[in-house]
Design an enzyme around this catalytic site. Sequence first.
Site, PDB file in Angstrom:
ATOM      1  N   ASP A 190      19.946 120.355  38.876  1.00 13.70           N
ATOM      2  CA  ASP A 190      21.226 120.501  38.220  1.00 13.70           C
ATOM      3  C   ASP A 190      22.235 119.682  39.034  1.00 13.70           C
ATOM      4  O   ASP A 190      21.921 119.201  40.129  1.00 13.70           O
ATOM      5  CB  ASP A 190      21.627 121.988  38.114  1.00 13.70           C
ATOM      6  CG  ASP A 190      22.681 122.201  37.029  1.00 13.70           C
ATOM      7  OD1 ASP A 190      22.777 123.322  36.515  1.00 13.70           O
ATOM      8  OD2 ASP A 190      23.394 121.227  36.694  1.00 13.70           O
TER       9      ASP A 190
HETATM   10  C1  GLC Z   1      26.187 121.641  34.993  1.00 11.47           C
HETATM   11  C2  GLC Z   1      25.425 122.717  34.350  1.00 11.47           C
HETATM   12  C3  GLC Z   1      24.249 122.238  33.567  1.00 11.47           C
HETATM   13  C4  GLC Z   1      24.587 120.926  32.892  1.00 11.47           C
HETATM   14  C5  GLC Z   1      24.854 119.903  33.974  1.00 11.47           C
HETATM   15  C6  GLC Z   1      25.227 118.537  33.387  1.00 11.47           C
HETATM   16  O1  GLC Z   1      26.800 121.973  36.164  1.00 11.47           O
HETATM   17  O2  GLC Z   1      24.994 123.774  35.189  1.00 11.47           O
HETATM   18  O3  GLC Z   1      23.905 123.263  32.629  1.00 11.47           O
HETATM   19  O4  GLC Z   1      23.512 120.520  32.074  1.00 11.47           O
HETATM   20  O5  GLC Z   1      25.889 120.302  34.836  1.00 11.47           O
HETATM   21  O6  GLC Z   1      26.460 118.630  32.725  1.00 11.47           O
END
Ligand code: GLC
Length: 742
Positions: free
Chosen positions: A276
């Site tokens: 993430d």
């Molecule tokens: C975030 C989220 C995730 C998302 C990613 C990209 O912090 O936790 O769900 O897909 O960033 O935006």
Amino acid sequence: MIKKNLFLFILVTVLIACSQQKDPIEKKIDDLLAKMTLQEKIGQMNQLTGTGLSDDMKSQIKAGRVGSVLNEIDVKTVNELQRIAIENSRLGIPLIFGRDVIHGFKTIFPIPLGQAATWNTQIIEDCARISAIEATATGIRWNFGPMIDVSRDPRWGRIAESCGEDPYLTSVMGAAMIKGFQGEKLSDPTSMAACAKHFAGYSATEAGKDYNTTYIPELQLRDVYLPSFKAAVDAGAASFMCSFNDINGVPSSGNEYLNRQILRKEWKFDGVLVSDWGSIEQMINHGVCLDLKDAGKKAITAGVDMDMMGFAYIGHLEELVKSGAVTEKLINEAVRNVLRMKFRLDLFENPYTKVTFAMPFYTDEALQKAKQAAVESAILLKNGNSTLPLTDKIKSVAVIGPLSDAPADQLGTWSFDAEPQHSVTPLAAIRNYYGKQVKVIAEKGLAYSRDTNPLGIARAIAAARKADVILYFAGEEAILSGEAHCRADISLPGVQSELLSALKKTGKRVVLIVMAGRPLTIGKELTEADAVLYAFQGGTMAGPALADLIFGKAVPSGKLPVTFPRMVGQVPVYYAHKMTGRPAKNIVMIDDIPVGAQQTSLGNSSYHLDAGDSPLFPFGFGLSYTTFSYSDVKVSKNELSEGDSLNVECTIKNTGKFDGSEVAQLYIRDLVASLARPVRELKGFQKINLQVGETKTVTFTLKSNQLAFWNADMVKRAEPGEFQVWISTDSQSGKPVSFKYK
Ligand code: GLC
């Protein structure tokens, strides 16, 4: 003897030939890997957020230091960045562009928690398919969705993105979204790779506070939090995303057991595991890594293929490999997964996005699906004196409340690319619906959900007094749920509750429509409103959907995908709870306790003195304008053995005055087992349409492997003994029928 040897020789030759007929994609990957430098390999493991056509981005792509770009949604920019990768980098490996398209891209569908309330996998697949068609038109071929974290804590803001509290419901909903996002084949230009997230246990976050620690015994991980992810693998999800949390002290981005043992070895997942945002680097904050280099080493060792905006891989993997701390074999495995996804998406042959003059946004089909999904996602919680649907005797309605005309807030969280100007609000829809027939008196009263300005209340009351019926749209602004937006108090924000009380005092009938990103504690409001419709945040077409429901062009069919607590102090509260050694009995509520009561006079069983032991509304609950009767629940046999199945059926009749839809739910209970088991577990559901007076028999096939659970030896197995089975309208209703598993 000679014949036998000849046969064996032929057999071995054929087998060798087959094994050498590698999957053509694997052959291409082999050939490409052989040409790649270590730096180019590491470049494929690096994901950066879009910065348009910045010189830095262009130079990094040209140098082969970028494998993926997220959050770039201008199709011309996407194509230009792709052109640089294809034409100016040494090997011309295409980029893959990612985005969060959680519940729509331009046309916004209900938040996933609302979509789950439809209990209609087809409409969910359709919405996901439309999302993919809209998003891929801008070059997005990787969607960071579905979010399939089983969520049992309404304080957690990301419950809005989830499919609720149940592993089975989340599994089937997640699979439907994956099917819609990925289409029939990944190579289709309107298909985008799905990404099952967040792997894993993220929703078990302590105190419902985002990014917080989780403690999840493996049995619970296996029984509750992993099934939806295993279903995602089975549904062919092209990728997974790590979660931010640590599980029992080990952050997911560095969790070798989770990512290699379970995801790769046990589940045979061959897609991409992406971190993430910064979750690799955040292992330093977690206190399990010394620095970014250490974090990079831990993550690659744990099997994370791509580093989203963490700069650990691009900054340190080359040094780690050259020092021998990390083998190039690990790098090759990760790059193979990335290249495989790109080949499967046909990006090498068709890297560019066709630019069409008219983007396929907001088509009639998309808006119709968005409206249908919003209709089916609304749950009727109360309908006193059959207040709803409003009949045509109404001469005037007052449309009140901060969510009555809030085009951005009705879209909910994770609707980055939405355009609120396309939202049709409840006020607009009611005005359209009624035309000149009925007078519509509009007064928001409160400008936004957290508004505490009492002056607004006075205006709202004045408006309400002029109308026959009050339609009060309350709830949460979109910003009050979603990532990092958790609440310790989950009541209606601001003075919305006070406004309802004031409206009630006018003596008019009040219909409360709640548009929120989570369950709210609305016990007091429930007593004051004559009818309550819970609509979560219904998306672009929330207004027309609610107008149809309020005026009877549609009949509510939604069922709660999550338990509604009476008080936040009950959390966690969910239907699939254990019986405990002292289940609640002889409940004495706090206001009924005699003054001076002796300590043991209240009995000793499991409940809260100030809340009792039941939720405000149970999982699976939802009313209709009509009524349904359930009868003759029966099983096709009284004994079930391993590998066998039995049928469970029941008769459902529409006993009311409206044609309607009903979600028949199949639950089981393992009465005596080596471990305490939940009082009920959802194992199936069917949404059926019944006309007034119509009767249908619903039949479920229950397979023996659906009785299995993970036991203390970490083996998933069904145990002999007596089981109960229900077909019911929610998780607390119905009478069980018994059968034995031998
Ligand atoms: C975030 C989220 C995730 C998302 C990613 C990209 O912090 O936790 O769900 O897909 O960033 O935006």
